[in-house]
Design a protein around this motif. Structure first.
Motif, PDB file in Angstrom:
ATOM      1  N   VAL A   9      77.923  10.205  -8.009  1.00  0.00           N
ATOM      2  CA  VAL A   9      78.004   9.931  -6.572  1.00  0.00           C
ATOM      3  C   VAL A   9      78.855   8.686  -6.377  1.00  0.00           C
ATOM      4  O   VAL A   9      78.604   7.650  -7.005  1.00  0.00           O
ATOM      5  CB  VAL A   9      76.607   9.709  -5.951  1.00  0.00           C
ATOM      6  CG1 VAL A   9      76.742   9.328  -4.478  1.00  0.00           C
ATOM      7  CG2 VAL A   9      75.737  10.947  -6.101  1.00  0.00           C
ATOM      8  N   PRO A  13      84.940   6.361  -1.350  1.00  0.00           N
ATOM      9  CA  PRO A  13      85.858   6.507  -2.489  1.00  0.00           C
ATOM     10  C   PRO A  13      87.301   6.089  -2.222  1.00  0.00           C
ATOM     11  O   PRO A  13      88.014   5.720  -3.150  1.00  0.00           O
ATOM     12  CB  PRO A  13      85.775   8.009  -2.797  1.00  0.00           C
ATOM     13  CG  PRO A  13      85.327   8.638  -1.523  1.00  0.00           C
ATOM     14  CD  PRO A  13      84.396   7.644  -0.891  1.00  0.00           C
ATOM     15  N   GLU A  20      80.747   3.307  -7.372  1.00  0.00           N
ATOM     16  CA  GLU A  20      80.217   4.420  -8.162  1.00  0.00           C
ATOM     17  C   GLU A  20      78.709   4.204  -8.309  1.00  0.00           C
ATOM     18  O   GLU A  20      78.262   3.410  -9.129  1.00  0.00           O
ATOM     19  CB  GLU A  20      80.899   4.481  -9.519  1.00  0.00           C
ATOM     20  CG  GLU A  20      82.376   4.815  -9.438  1.00  0.00           C
ATOM     21  CD  GLU A  20      83.026   4.866 -10.807  1.00  0.00           C
ATOM     22  OE1 GLU A  20      83.454   5.961 -11.229  1.00  0.00           O
ATOM     23  OE2 GLU A  20      83.084   3.800 -11.445  1.00  0.00           O
ATOM     24  N   ASP A  59      78.947  14.185  -5.750  1.00  0.00           N
ATOM     25  CA  ASP A  59      80.378  14.477  -5.705  1.00  0.00           C
ATOM     26  C   ASP A  59      80.769  15.378  -6.871  1.00  0.00           C
ATOM     27  O   ASP A  59      81.705  16.176  -6.767  1.00  0.00           O
ATOM     28  CB  ASP A  59      81.173  13.169  -5.761  1.00  0.00           C
ATOM     29  CG  ASP A  59      80.922  12.315  -4.519  1.00  0.00           C
ATOM     30  OD1 ASP A  59      81.333  12.745  -3.431  1.00  0.00           O
ATOM     31  OD2 ASP A  59      80.299  11.250  -4.648  1.00  0.00           O
ATOM     32  N   GLU A  60      80.045  15.246  -7.951  1.00  0.00           N
ATOM     33  CA  GLU A  60      80.203  16.134  -9.106  1.00  0.00           C
ATOM     34  C   GLU A  60      78.819  16.438  -9.643  1.00  0.00           C
ATOM     35  O   GLU A  60      77.888  15.643  -9.511  1.00  0.00           O
ATOM     36  CB  GLU A  60      81.048  15.470 -10.204  1.00  0.00           C
ATOM     37  CG  GLU A  60      82.478  15.175  -9.810  1.00  0.00           C
ATOM     38  CD  GLU A  60      83.247  14.496 -10.937  1.00  0.00           C
ATOM     39  OE1 GLU A  60      82.661  14.291 -12.027  1.00  0.00           O
ATOM     40  OE2 GLU A  60      84.426  14.164 -10.727  1.00  0.00           O
TER      41      GLU A  60
END
Length: 280
Positions: A9, A13, A20, A59-60
């Motif tokens: 997350v 960004p 981060e 986010d990933e």
């Protein structure tokens, strides 16, 4: 089962404020476990628990709850709440009902429990948090002690019967007596098999409440294992800015004189050992 797979997350960004919050985090929590998540402010604890129940999306990576990715649109918000309940910091500030019963019953009503189920779940949740139901149920939640308010807030989540309950700093801002009332009730429920995830910066509570500990530092999981092993690695504990629980420090100081002193999470056990040895 709750599983976080390679989750990252990042806040803001594309700005100079980029942070981060979590970096490639993976972990699993099985039903019946009692887990403490620890770390300094800014380590990623709050972000992680918001991932747990879908308040934010990674986010990933993935968040898997009972084999369903909660961010893929195949599970409703109501179904997520049924599976995992979160007690955020200072939950009593969100009280609104006129009676304790209506406060605790709010969640079950929203989940379409029947009236019979609501009464049973409210009574069971209040009993689980150490209340005499008949004495507390018709009182105003605004006119009780701070410790009682916090236990009412936790009961409100327990009443929804989630598979997992997450407690974010549940003793924050409380005096010693209030803290211990919460800690002991949580431990009692964990020992009865309630799945608990206890998020805290208080190492005494983390050590006392859970056998498994997950430590975060700067967005990374730096430890996931037995809480005893974590606190015995004093260099790691110090490096990430945490403290050794008093019970462990106290025992360490006594080892030179009493080589057979037991390892215990309970200070009373150590005191009892000393009393027997010194009086024998």
């Amino acid at each position: 089962m709750l599983e976080i797979k390679n989750a990252s997350v990042v806040y803001d960004p594309k700005t100079i404020f980029k942070k981060e919050a979590l970096i490639n985090v993976s972990l699993k929590i099985d039903y019946g476990e009692s887990v403490s998540i620890v770390g300094k402010i800014g380590s990623g604890k709050s972000t992680l628990i918001q991932l747990f129940n879908g308040l934010i999306k990674p986010d990933e990576g993935n968040v898997i709850l009972d084999d369903i990715d909660i961010n893929k649109g195949k599970i409703s918000r109501k179904d997520i709440i049924k599976k995992i309940g979160v007690v955020f910091q200072y939950p009593e500030e969100q009280f609104f009902a006129e009676t304790v019963f209506d406060e605790v019953a709010f969640g079950p009503r929203n989940l379409s429990f029947s009236e019979t189920q609501i009464k049973e779940s409210v009574s069971g949740a209040l009993e689980a948090m150490g209340f005499n139901v008949s004495e507390i149920i018709n009182r105003s939640p605004f006119h009780i002690s701070g410790g009682e308010k916090r236990r009412i807030a936790i009961a409100s989540i327990i009443a929804m019967k989630p598979g997992i309950i997450v407690l974010d700093e549940p003793t924050a801002g409380m005096d010693y007596e209030g803290k211990m009332s919460i800690v002991n009730q949580i431990r009692n429920q964990a020992e009865k098999g309630m799945t608990t995830v206890f998020v805290t910066h208080d190492m005494e509570e983390a050590f006392y409440l859970s056998d498994r500990l997950i430590a975060l530092d700067k967005g990374y999981v730096v430890f996931d294992g037995d809480s005893k092993d974590f606190f015995m690695d004093k260099s790691l504990v110090t490096r990430i800015g945490l403290d050794i629980p008093f019970t462990i420090s106290f025992r360490d100081k006594l080892l030179d004189c009493f080589h057979d002193i037991p390892f215990s999470k309970d200070l009373d056990t150590i005191i009892e050992f000393l009393s027997i040895r010194l009086l024998s």
